[in-house]
Every structure is written in structure tokens, then in C-alpha cells.
Design a protein around this motif. Sequence first.
Motif, PDB file in Angstrom:
ATOM      1  N   HIS A 262       0.861  -1.183   0.000  1.00  0.00           N
ATOM      2  CA  HIS A 262       0.000   0.000   0.000  1.00  0.00           C
ATOM      3  C   HIS A 262       0.895   1.230   0.000  1.00  0.00           C
ATOM      4  CE1 HIS A 262      -2.755   3.075   1.754  1.00  0.00           C
ATOM      5  NE2 HIS A 262      -3.696   2.377   1.150  1.00  0.00           N
ATOM      6  N   MET A 263       0.387   2.356  -0.522  1.00  0.00           N
ATOM      7  CA  MET A 263       1.188   3.561  -0.594  1.00  0.00           C
ATOM      8  C   MET A 263       1.642   4.045   0.783  1.00  0.00           C
ATOM      9  SD  MET A 263       2.712   5.849  -2.354  1.00  0.00           S
ATOM     10  CE  MET A 263       2.053   5.821  -4.021  1.00  0.00           C
ATOM     11  N   SER A 264       0.771   3.944   1.796  1.00  0.00           N
ATOM     12  CA  SER A 264       1.135   4.497   3.098  1.00  0.00           C
ATOM     13  C   SER A 264       0.940   3.540   4.269  1.00  0.00           C
ATOM     14  CB  SER A 264       0.336   5.783   3.368  1.00  0.00           C
ATOM     15  OG  SER A 264      -1.057   5.531   3.357  1.00  0.00           O
ATOM     16  N   SER A 265       0.441   2.341   4.036  1.00  0.00           N
ATOM     17  CA  SER A 265       0.235   1.378   5.115  1.00  0.00           C
ATOM     18  C   SER A 265       1.129   0.159   4.925  1.00  0.00           C
ATOM     19  CB  SER A 265      -1.225   0.912   5.164  1.00  0.00           C
ATOM     20  OG  SER A 265      -2.095   2.002   5.418  1.00  0.00           O
ATOM     21  N   PRO A 266       1.748  -0.341   5.999  1.00  0.00           N
ATOM     22  CA  PRO A 266       2.602  -1.526   5.873  1.00  0.00           C
ATOM     23  C   PRO A 266       1.782  -2.787   5.653  1.00  0.00           C
ATOM     24  CG  PRO A 266       2.365  -0.922   8.186  1.00  0.00           C
ATOM     25  CD  PRO A 266       1.684   0.163   7.389  1.00  0.00           C
ATOM     26  N   HIS A 267       2.426  -3.813   5.144  1.00  0.00           N
ATOM     27  CA  HIS A 267       1.768  -5.102   4.981  1.00  0.00           C
ATOM     28  C   HIS A 267       1.276  -5.560   6.358  1.00  0.00           C
ATOM     29  CE1 HIS A 267       1.185  -9.392   4.270  1.00  0.00           C
ATOM     30  NE2 HIS A 267       1.228  -9.143   2.974  1.00  0.00           N
ATOM     31  N   PRO A 268       0.005  -5.959   6.467  1.00  0.00           N
ATOM     32  CA  PRO A 268      -0.562  -6.251   7.792  1.00  0.00           C
ATOM     33  C   PRO A 268       0.152  -7.364   8.548  1.00  0.00           C
ATOM     34  CG  PRO A 268      -2.024  -7.002   6.033  1.00  0.00           C
ATOM     35  CD  PRO A 268      -0.991  -6.147   5.392  1.00  0.00           C
ATOM     36  N   VAL A 307       2.613  -3.646  13.305  1.00  0.00           N
ATOM     37  CA  VAL A 307       3.161  -4.526  12.270  1.00  0.00           C
ATOM     38  C   VAL A 307       4.634  -4.817  12.538  1.00  0.00           C
ATOM     39  CG1 VAL A 307       3.764  -4.648   9.835  1.00  0.00           C
ATOM     40  CG2 VAL A 307       1.482  -3.909  10.515  1.00  0.00           C
ATOM     41  N   GLU A 308       5.387  -3.820  12.977  1.00  0.00           N
ATOM     42  CA  GLU A 308       6.801  -4.075  13.264  1.00  0.00           C
ATOM     43  C   GLU A 308       6.944  -5.057  14.431  1.00  0.00           C
ATOM     44  OE1 GLU A 308      11.103  -1.841  13.797  1.00  0.00           O
ATOM     45  OE2 GLU A 308       9.272  -0.654  14.001  1.00  0.00           O
ATOM     46  N   ASP A 309       6.081  -4.933  15.421  1.00  0.00           N
ATOM     47  CA  ASP A 309       6.100  -5.886  16.524  1.00  0.00           C
ATOM     48  C   ASP A 309       5.891  -7.310  16.008  1.00  0.00           C
ATOM     49  OD1 ASP A 309       5.789  -6.796  19.389  1.00  0.00           O
ATOM     50  OD2 ASP A 309       3.770  -7.216  18.651  1.00  0.00           O
TER      51      ASP A 309
END
Length: 402
Positions: A262-268, A307-309
Motif C-alpha cells: 500500500h502507498m502508506s500502510s505496511p503489509h498487515p 506490524v513491526e512488533d
Amino acid sequence: MSPGTRMAPLALSAMTAVSAMGQGLAAMRLALKTRHCPLRPCDFPHIELPTWIGRVEGVEEASLPASLAAFDCRNNRLVLMALESDDFMHDVATAVRRYGPTRIGVVLGTSTSGIEEGEHAYRQRDPATGHLPGHFDFVRTQDLFAATRFVRTILGLRGPGFAVSNACASSAKAFADAAMLIETGLCDAVVVGGADSLCGITLHGFNSLDLLAPGPCRPFAADRDGLSIGEGAAFALLERQSHAENGQVSLLGHGASTDAHHMSSPHPDGAGAILAIRQALALADLSPETIDYVNFHGTGTLGNDAVEDKAVFATLGGQTPCSSTKGWTGHTLGASGAMEALITSLSLIEGLVPGCLNVAEVDPLCRSRVVTANLARPLKIALSNSFGFGGSNCSLVLGRAA
């Protein structure tokens, strides 16, 4: 570099930075140890937004040499403030005598470069024609290559030079690209880093996405409510460990991916972030349990931190101490990868895990070990993550020299 090949360690033989924490590594070290938060309510000219920023003191008064006046802009002033700190220019000059100016490259990351200069020019456009003022020098100020051009000029370097603009992963990816220039034999050393400065398009842009926190950012807090935009510049001189005369920290591995979710959201599920972390560990030929500390990208937004967690827990488990240091700098965007690589390097040198600032309670959904108080302990190897818009991801493995 072929799959399964271990990367030859590269020394960070010189380092320097300027940020809201101050000018030079001593200011950075002091702020980290004392847990001083330098973020402040937004007081940037022409910007009236209810948010906090990481503004660098003294940049308005900084001046470039007369011979380089055409490069004058906020971004290049930040660059010069960093270059003039920590004996960095002296160390690069020493490398020039050792290798020659054509053998030292410059690879810098940025997201907006000197676009604030373009904003000033737009306000001064001719009311009849709409033309920008004649003194506006796009190539030396706003162009994405402007800072790289400026650094090559002021340091007298004539090796390969280019800019990396992969959103918030830009200057972390610059480390990976610099390592490849040395690995392929195109360079003996590379000035690597990044710079990004406060400007209207960034502040208003993030505000339009409802991502700005009304107070100082609180990464991984249960009640986190957005990010704080910062500015800064950070540089390292990267060279083969066997050739370096100095350097307490080395780049051991790097990994990069683009999931384009997505342009501004990370992969879930953090797919791209997981891939970048695993690539970095593989290139360093290290197992997950060897990582003593993780410097999160950790912007303070709900989605990014969650998401990083997931990604860090999936790759490293839940025992490694982790923290975000954006409570000290704000999100320095294209400069954040280099800024946090240097913060991570200082953490290794000092034996310090800098716990997240401004966090009263960690999000109970986090499965990683998020640290909110400084921990003093020996650190040998650390991971620094940078995950940006558009699904651009980069992770660096850094190790303290034996």
C-alpha cells in the motif's frame, strides 16, 4: 554477492550527526543517557499545526562558505553542521590521502531534500507570470541529488555518487548500496548517510493523513496517537574493516525488500519487514539469538508499531530488548535510517539500551520485549530497522568490533 555468502564486515570508521538532540555525537550520547526529550510544540515558520516537532537548534544561523552559496538551503545547512562535527571532515581527508578522491563514493538518503527552498521560491513567484524567482537554484537545493552533490563538492570527492529516495528506508538502504560499491571494488570507502529537513509539504502531508501526534510521539505505548516529525543529518565513513584505522562498530549485514502492499500502510503481516530482517541476518551469517538489541523503526502510529512488533517477534522471538528512539529525534524521514544506525552504534559502544521515551504503558498486544527505561548491559550485535511508505523495508545488522 551470491546467496549464502557471508558479507565481509565494513567499519564505520567515522561518524557524525545533528538532530534535535544537538550537534555531534557527544550531544546525542548525553541526551540518550539523561533521557532528555528535545521535541517541542511546532514553531516552524508558516506552519500552524497542533503537533510537536524535532527541530534542530542553530540551523537558521548556520552559513555556508561564500564559494558554496548556491547550495544554501535548510537541508544543506544541516549537512554542513554534521560534517563540521566529530572531526568527520578530517577523517575523510585522511581517507582521501589513503585511497585518492576517485576511490571514495558518496551515497545519501533523503525523502524531500531541500524542498523548503522551493516552498520559499513559490511564495516569491512573479504575480503576473507565475515564474519562480531567478535566484532559485533547483539543482543545488531541491533536487534529490543536491545533498550528495554538496557533500562531494565540500569534501573534494570524485568517486561514484548517488541519492537514495525510498521514503523512510532511504538512508538505511544507502548503507546497503554503499556496501555493494565496496564489495564490487568500485570504491575503497564511501561516505554514507542521509539528511532531511522540516518543511511545509512534510508537515501538512502527514497531517492530511491524520498521523501527527498532538504531543511528543510515544512509540509502542498503549495510548500512542501518532508521530512527531523531526529533521537531521547523519553520516558515516564506511570502509573495509581490514583497511580502517579507526572504528568501534562494523556493518555486518543488510537486508532490503519492497512488498508494495500500500502507498502508506505496511503489509498487515509484516511480510516485507520479515524478509528484510531475515536477509540481513543471513548476510551476516548470524542466528536470531545473537541479536542483543533491536532499534525499532517505531514511529508511534498504531499500524506501523503493531506490524513491526509482529515482524520482530516472528524473526527474533520475544526475549531481545527492543526500543524506538524517535522520542529523541522525531521521525527524521529519509535521514532516519542513518540517524538510527548511529544511535544503534552508540548503544553498542556505550552498552546502553535506550528505552522508549514518553511511554507510561506498553501496548499489551505487543509480543516483542519493548523497553521503556534505559538498560545498561554489554551489547555485541544489534539490529536497526527502517520501514517506509510504499512497502520499502531495510534492516541493518551492526556489531561492536572485537
